[in-house]
Write a protein that holds these residues in place. Structure first.
Motif, PDB file in Angstrom:
ATOM      1  N   UNK A   1       2.100  14.769   3.139  1.00  0.00           N
ATOM      2  CA  UNK A   1       0.719  15.139   2.825  1.00  0.00           C
ATOM      3  C   UNK A   1      -0.084  13.949   2.285  1.00  0.00           C
ATOM      4  N   UNK A   2       0.569  12.812   2.079  1.00  0.00           N
ATOM      5  CA  UNK A   2      -0.157  11.626   1.623  1.00  0.00           C
ATOM      6  C   UNK A   2      -0.548  10.730   2.803  1.00  0.00           C
ATOM      7  N   UNK A   3      -0.183  11.155   4.012  1.00  0.00           N
ATOM      8  CA  UNK A   3      -0.331  10.240   5.153  1.00  0.00           C
ATOM      9  C   UNK A   3      -1.771   9.817   5.427  1.00  0.00           C
ATOM     10  N   UNK A   4      -2.702  10.778   5.381  1.00  0.00           N
ATOM     11  CA  UNK A   4      -4.079  10.410   5.697  1.00  0.00           C
ATOM     12  C   UNK A   4      -4.628   9.414   4.674  1.00  0.00           C
ATOM     13  N   UNK A   5      -4.241   9.603   3.418  1.00  0.00           N
ATOM     14  CA  UNK A   5      -4.685   8.668   2.374  1.00  0.00           C
ATOM     15  C   UNK A   5      -4.151   7.269   2.664  1.00  0.00           C
TER      16      UNK A   5
ATOM     17  N   UNK B   1       0.840  -1.201   0.000  1.00  0.00           N
ATOM     18  CA  UNK B   1       0.000   0.000   0.000  1.00  0.00           C
ATOM     19  C   UNK B   1       0.873   1.250   0.000  1.00  0.00           C
ATOM     20  N   UNK B   2       1.859   1.252   0.860  1.00  0.00           N
ATOM     21  CA  UNK B   2       2.716   2.443   0.961  1.00  0.00           C
ATOM     22  C   UNK B   2       3.376   2.785  -0.362  1.00  0.00           C
ATOM     23  N   UNK B   3       3.806   1.748  -1.066  1.00  0.00           N
ATOM     24  CA  UNK B   3       4.522   2.002  -2.323  1.00  0.00           C
ATOM     25  C   UNK B   3       3.642   2.661  -3.392  1.00  0.00           C
ATOM     26  N   UNK B   4       2.332   2.602  -3.197  1.00  0.00           N
ATOM     27  CA  UNK B   4       1.437   3.270  -4.155  1.00  0.00           C
ATOM     28  C   UNK B   4       1.486   4.788  -4.017  1.00  0.00           C
ATOM     29  N   UNK B   5       2.021   5.246  -2.880  1.00  0.00           N
ATOM     30  CA  UNK B   5       2.027   6.689  -2.624  1.00  0.00           C
ATOM     31  C   UNK B   5       3.435   7.251  -2.657  1.00  0.00           C
ATOM     32  N   UNK B   6       3.521   8.546  -3.001  1.00  0.00           N
ATOM     33  CA  UNK B   6       4.810   9.212  -2.904  1.00  0.00           C
ATOM     34  C   UNK B   6       5.173   9.321  -1.421  1.00  0.00           C
ATOM     35  N   UNK B   7       6.456   9.230  -1.118  1.00  0.00           N
ATOM     36  CA  UNK B   7       6.845   9.328   0.300  1.00  0.00           C
ATOM     37  C   UNK B   7       6.781  10.769   0.799  1.00  0.00           C
TER      38      UNK B   7
ATOM     39  N   UNK C   1      -3.591  22.382   7.605  1.00  0.00           N
ATOM     40  CA  UNK C   1      -2.721  21.544   8.429  1.00  0.00           C
ATOM     41  C   UNK C   1      -2.989  20.070   8.128  1.00  0.00           C
ATOM     42  N   UNK C   2      -4.273  19.719   8.103  1.00  0.00           N
ATOM     43  CA  UNK C   2      -4.666  18.337   7.870  1.00  0.00           C
ATOM     44  C   UNK C   2      -4.220  17.881   6.479  1.00  0.00           C
ATOM     45  N   UNK C   3      -4.367  18.769   5.536  1.00  0.00           N
ATOM     46  CA  UNK C   3      -3.956  18.478   4.159  1.00  0.00           C
ATOM     47  C   UNK C   3      -2.465  18.160   4.077  1.00  0.00           C
ATOM     48  N   UNK C   4      -1.709  18.761   4.965  1.00  0.00           N
ATOM     49  CA  UNK C   4      -0.269  18.507   4.983  1.00  0.00           C
ATOM     50  C   UNK C   4       0.070  17.229   5.732  1.00  0.00           C
ATOM     51  N   UNK C   5      -0.954  16.524   6.199  1.00  0.00           N
ATOM     52  CA  UNK C   5      -0.719  15.254   6.876  1.00  0.00           C
ATOM     53  C   UNK C   5      -0.472  15.400   8.360  1.00  0.00           C
ATOM     54  N   UNK C   6      -1.021  16.477   8.940  1.00  0.00           N
ATOM     55  CA  UNK C   6      -0.801  16.685  10.373  1.00  0.00           C
ATOM     56  C   UNK C   6      -2.101  16.546  11.140  1.00  0.00           C
ATOM     57  N   UNK C   7      -1.990  16.621  12.460  1.00  0.00           N
ATOM     58  CA  UNK C   7      -3.187  16.647  13.275  1.00  0.00           C
ATOM     59  C   UNK C   7      -3.944  17.942  12.984  1.00  0.00           C
ATOM     60  N   UNK C   8      -5.257  17.900  13.173  1.00  0.00           N
ATOM     61  CA  UNK C   8      -6.056  19.075  12.862  1.00  0.00           C
ATOM     62  C   UNK C   8      -6.088  20.097  13.976  1.00  0.00           C
TER      63      UNK C   8
END
Ligand SMILES: Cc1cc2nc3c(=O)[nH]c(=O)nc-3n(C[C@H](O)[C@H](O)[C@H](O)COP(=O)(O)O)c2cc1C
Ligand code: SF4
Ligand code: FES
Lengths: 158, 414
Positions: A15-19, A6-12, B183-190
């Motif tokens: 901002x991709x973390x939540x996805x 799964x991780x490899x599908x995303x750029x490191x 912030x959330x968009x950047x992958x951080x806590x809200x």
């Protein structure tokens, strides 16, 4: 799919973390994010585990505790409450023999609270995984729950 | 009886939301192509003179925000961004979902126009994680737009390029607040950022960013194709154009209705089939949880940002929750206060402690504990005002809005 795949599908990129977390959680049998997943995400993004924990803990859609195969998000926002969501919730708790926040012993259902799901014109409302259910009342709930139970039973038998 | 005036919803129900060919056949992307033939500055002035105000709840002049973002200095890497706020979480609101589920391309076209105006190269659509259907449809619409050459490099033979991506929320109301969203968009806590700087200067990745609501973007194509004068010809002087209202509760046909600004609550209720089973009107909550209680005296007030403000009410996101006399105002206020207590991120003390305190004070008011109710209500107002003054972000300042209006309109009922 493994977490690595799964991780490899995303750029490191951070901002991709939540996805990533959404997808990892979806693929785990426990519908959750494990400490091992967190370690791998942290490594992949070149950040600390603590900062990934922070994110997982912050967002209500993510869970570290294993959850049932079907996660129920039950709307308890003002409009649903006005039209009797709490009564419906009581009968749902009874039907599942669990309280809000708990998982059934057969690991089939987890019951979670949710704020407005954006279907207030058809209140009361809940989601079961990806599916939205409207105009809930006791009869409708029983129908939905027993349908899922039967469908799961059939899957097990075949 | 008044009729709907559909601009942002003009294609809903009549086209296949997943078909870009349908969208194009209905006139889609003509506004963007018209913009593309113009100077970006011209597009900015058209948006500015239309008087369009943000539909996400705040009502800030959209054209002005475009102008600020355009004026902001480009950082060393030259990047500017457009972000669409599709986090829709205000209780009672579901207009953005309707746009995304029924006509996702119109939102993309609006973003294209805005991005061209400020010459942004990259953009994000931040959708709340629970909106599964919206997410799928917007993703498909993005793919369609790339396939047809409306996104990507050198769009339609111009030297304008734009990439758009979807980002997901994960169950936080606060992340709808624009700086928290970034912030959330950047992958951080809200956790919210301190304002200023505003997104126009330091937005996502600290780069100049134009952030607007789904409905705001969805109105832009019409403004560009029909002109700002045509837009201003509708609605009220200070709130031109149309607005989608999502009306729920004790009415015959709850749902979404796009009408001109300035429509009255009475007209809207009539459009939605009238009160359920012919019941009397007791109250409505306008604008969601961070909205206002109103009584029948507001039924004939034209609904616009300023006209409602004049009577101590809010337009907000366009949520309208209608209550007949059988409903308890106590219960309604209790659920609103519970909502804020649940959604407070806990970063600052006044809001973390205050939201729970208000929940308990309301129980006291209800059970007539701790003295007389008028005094109790006054105390609650004081607490909520203090929260507004001392909280880090607007969520802490929200509970005063319903409380003050409830006292204004229903003092004698409590
Ligand atoms: C607590 C909070 C929640 C918000 N939630 C949303 C939301 O879900 N969607 C939205 O468009 N704006 C929301 N807003 C407003 C945004 O901060 C911002 O004003 C909006 O994105 C600007 O777009 P607009 O000018 O097009 O309205 C929220 C604000 C606050 C304080
Ligand atoms: S005001 Fe409330 S929501 Fe905003 S930062 Fe403070 S605690 Fe968090
Ligand atoms: S209040 Fe329950 S769906 Fe909106």
């Amino acid at each position: 799919m493994s977490t690595q795949e799964i991780l490899r599908k995303y750029l490191p990129q951070r901002d991709q973390m939540l996805l990533m977390l959404h997808e990892i959680q979806q693929h785990n049998p426990g519908n959750n994010i494990t400490p091992a997943d967190i370690r791998q995400v942290a490594e992949y993004l070149n950040t600390t585990s603590a900062s990934v924990y922070g994110v997982v803990r912050y967002y209500s859609m993510f869970s570290m505790a294993p959850r049932g195969k079907f996660v129920i998000r039950f709307c308890k926002s003002p409009l649903c409450r006005m039209v009797g969501a709490f009564n419906v919730l009581k009968s749902l708790e009874k039907e599942l023999s669990i309280h809000m926040g708990e998982t059934t012993s057969d690991m089939l259902f987890t019951l979670e609270p949710s704020e407005c799901l954006g279907h207030c014109d058809k209140a009361p409302v809940m989601m079961v995984n990806d599916q939205v259910y409207f105009h809930l009342d006791e009869a409708r709930l029983q129908e939905i729950i027993s349908q899922i139970r039967e469908q799961e039973l059939k899957k097990q038998q075949s | 009886m008044i009729q709907q005036t559909k601009i942002s919803l003009r294609n809903t129900g009549s086209i296949d939301p997943l078909s870009i060919d349908d969208y194009i056949a209905a006139g889609g992307f003509q506004a963007f192509e018209k913009a593309l033939r113009q100077d970006p500055g011209q597009v900015i002035s058209e948006l500015e003179s239309s008087g369009l105000r943000g539909r996400g709840g705040g009502g800030f002049p959209a054209g002005m925000k475009v102008k600020f973002t355009d004026k902001a200095d480009r950082p060393f890497d030259g990047m500017k961004y457009v972000v669409c706020n599709a986090d829709e979480g205000e209780p009672g609101t579901y207009k953005d979902r309707v746009i995304m589920e029924q006509d996702p391309h119109i939102m993309i076209e609006g973003m294209l126009i805005a991005a061209y105006a400020i010459q942004a190269q990259k953009g994000y659509i931040y959708i709340r994680g629970e909106y599964i259907d919206s997410i799928r449809k917007v993703e498909q619409a993005l793919k369609n737009s790339y396939d047809k050459g409306y996104l990507g490099k050198d769009i339609k033979g111009s030297d304008f390029s734009l990439d758009l991506e979807v980002r997901l929320g994960a169950g936080s109301y606060l992340c709808g607040e624009e700086l928290t969203l970034l912030e959330s968009l950047e992958g951080k806590r809200g956790y919210p950022r301190i304002k200023p700087p505003f997104p126009a200067n330091e937005g996502v990745f600290r780069k100049p960013t134009l952030i607007n609501n789904v409905e705001t973007f969805a109105l832009m194509p019409w403004i560009i194709s029909e002109g700002s004068e045509a837009f201003k010809a509708m609605g009220t002087e200070k709130s031109p154009g149309t607005k989608i209202f999502t009306i729920s509760g004790d009415i015959e046909k709850p749902g979404y209705y796009e009408v001109v600004m300035g429509t009255t609550l009475r007209e809207l209720i009539e459009l939605a089939g009238g009160m359920k089973d012919g019941a009397d009107f007791q109250a409505a909550i306008l604008g969601g949880a961070a909205g206002t209680f109103v009584n029948a005296s507001v039924l004939d007030t034209p609904m616009g940002f300023d006209t409602l403000k004049e009577v101590g009410a809010t337009l907000g996101s366009g949520a309208v929750m209608v209550m007949d006399p059988s409903r308890s105002l106590y219960d309604m206020m209790a659920s609103i206060l519970d909502f804020f207590a649940h959604e407070s991120c806990g970063k600052c003390v006044p809001c973390r402690v205050g939201t729970t305190l208000l929940v308990n004070m309301w129980k006291d008011v209800r059970q007539r504990r701790n003295g007389n109710r008028t005094e109790m209500l006054e105390k609650m107002e004081e607490e909520a005002e203090y929260m507004q003054e001392t909280s880090l972000c607007p969520l802490g300042g929200s509970p005063i809005i319903p409380i003050r209006s409830a006292v204004q309109y229903f003092k004698n009922e409590f």
